[in-house]
Design a protein around this motif. Structure first.
Motif, PDB file in Angstrom:
ATOM      1  N   GLU A   1       0.803  -1.229   0.000  1.00 23.41           N
ATOM      2  CA  GLU A   1       0.000   0.000   0.000  1.00 23.41           C
ATOM      3  C   GLU A   1       0.832   1.273   0.000  1.00 23.41           C
ATOM      4  O   GLU A   1       0.427   2.298   0.549  1.00 23.41           O
ATOM      5  N   ILE A   2       1.998   1.209  -0.641  1.00 20.64           N
ATOM      6  CA  ILE A   2       2.841   2.388  -0.794  1.00 20.64           C
ATOM      7  C   ILE A   2       2.588   3.033  -2.147  1.00 20.64           C
ATOM      8  O   ILE A   2       2.625   4.248  -2.288  1.00 20.64           O
ATOM      9  N   VAL A   3       2.334   2.194  -3.143  1.00 20.01           N
ATOM     10  CA  VAL A   3       2.128   2.655  -4.516  1.00 20.01           C
ATOM     11  C   VAL A   3       0.719   2.275  -4.955  1.00 20.01           C
ATOM     12  O   VAL A   3       0.212   1.206  -4.622  1.00 20.01           O
ATOM     13  N   GLN A   4       0.106   3.174  -5.711  1.00 22.25           N
ATOM     14  CA  GLN A   4      -1.208   2.915  -6.285  1.00 22.25           C
ATOM     15  C   GLN A   4      -1.061   2.725  -7.785  1.00 22.25           C
ATOM     16  O   GLN A   4      -0.373   3.506  -8.455  1.00 22.25           O
ATOM     17  N   ARG A   5      -1.688   1.692  -8.293  1.00 20.98           N
ATOM     18  CA  ARG A   5      -1.696   1.395  -9.733  1.00 20.98           C
ATOM     19  C   ARG A   5      -3.021   1.896 -10.290  1.00 20.98           C
ATOM     20  O   ARG A   5      -4.090   1.509  -9.821  1.00 20.98           O
ATOM     21  N   ILE A   6      -2.949   2.763 -11.286  1.00 20.49           N
ATOM     22  CA  ILE A   6      -4.143   3.341 -11.891  1.00 20.49           C
ATOM     23  C   ILE A   6      -4.251   2.802 -13.311  1.00 20.49           C
ATOM     24  O   ILE A   6      -3.361   3.037 -14.136  1.00 20.49           O
ATOM     25  N   VAL A   7      -5.327   2.079 -13.583  1.00 26.46           N
ATOM     26  CA  VAL A   7      -5.534   1.493 -14.902  1.00 26.46           C
ATOM     27  C   VAL A   7      -6.578   2.320 -15.638  1.00 26.46           C
ATOM     28  O   VAL A   7      -7.691   2.518 -15.149  1.00 26.46           O
ATOM     29  N   HIS A   8      -6.197   2.823 -16.813  1.00 29.26           N
ATOM     30  CA  HIS A   8      -7.118   3.551 -17.680  1.00 29.26           C
ATOM     31  C   HIS A   8      -7.548   2.586 -18.776  1.00 29.26           C
ATOM     32  O   HIS A   8      -6.717   2.119 -19.556  1.00 29.26           O
ATOM     33  N   HIS A   9      -8.830   2.289 -18.812  1.00 32.11           N
ATOM     34  CA  HIS A   9      -9.344   1.334 -19.795  1.00 32.11           C
ATOM     35  C   HIS A   9      -9.548   2.049 -21.120  1.00 32.11           C
ATOM     36  O   HIS A   9     -10.558   2.713 -21.340  1.00 32.11           O
ATOM     37  N   GLN A  10      -8.537   1.953 -21.954  1.00 25.05           N
ATOM     38  CA  GLN A  10      -8.541   2.588 -23.264  1.00 25.05           C
ATOM     39  C   GLN A  10      -7.660   1.766 -24.182  1.00 25.05           C
ATOM     40  O   GLN A  10      -7.010   0.834 -23.768  1.00 25.05           O
TER      41      GLN A  10
END
Length: 96
Positions: A50-59
């Motif tokens: 929980e140090i890094v957040q992964r952000i997925v953009h569905h494109q």
């Protein structure tokens, strides 16, 4: 301290400090010498801690970005102090 162990985690953290949001390829280019496999492994460990957040953009094409969580960002002052301490090491230190 287990959260920060390893050769690459601190380097990754320094690139993400200050609210930076970077794509995987940007991190890979910013860290010479790290393999794709190692970067993926380190980011996954940091995400599970929980140090890094992964952000997925569905494109199309797929876009994945990484940033520090609030808890990860809270490490910044401590690591900045550690860096300052290391830089200011006295030259006459008998420990070397």
């Amino acid at each position: 301290m287990r959260i920060l162990e390893g050769r690459w985690k601190l380097v990754i953290l320094f690139h993400l400090f200050g609210g930076a949001v970077l794509r995987f390829s940007e991190l890979e280019r910013a860290i010479p010498g790290i393999s794709q496999k190692m970067l993926i492994q380190q980011l996954r460990q940091m995400e599970s801690d929980e140090i890094v957040q992964r952000i997925v953009h569905h494109q199309v094409p797929p876009k994945v970005e990484y940033c520090l969580t609030d808890w990860g960002q809270a490490l910044c002052p401590a690591l900045d102090a550690l860096l300052t301490w290391a830089i200011n090491k006295p030259d006459d230190d008998p420990a070397g």
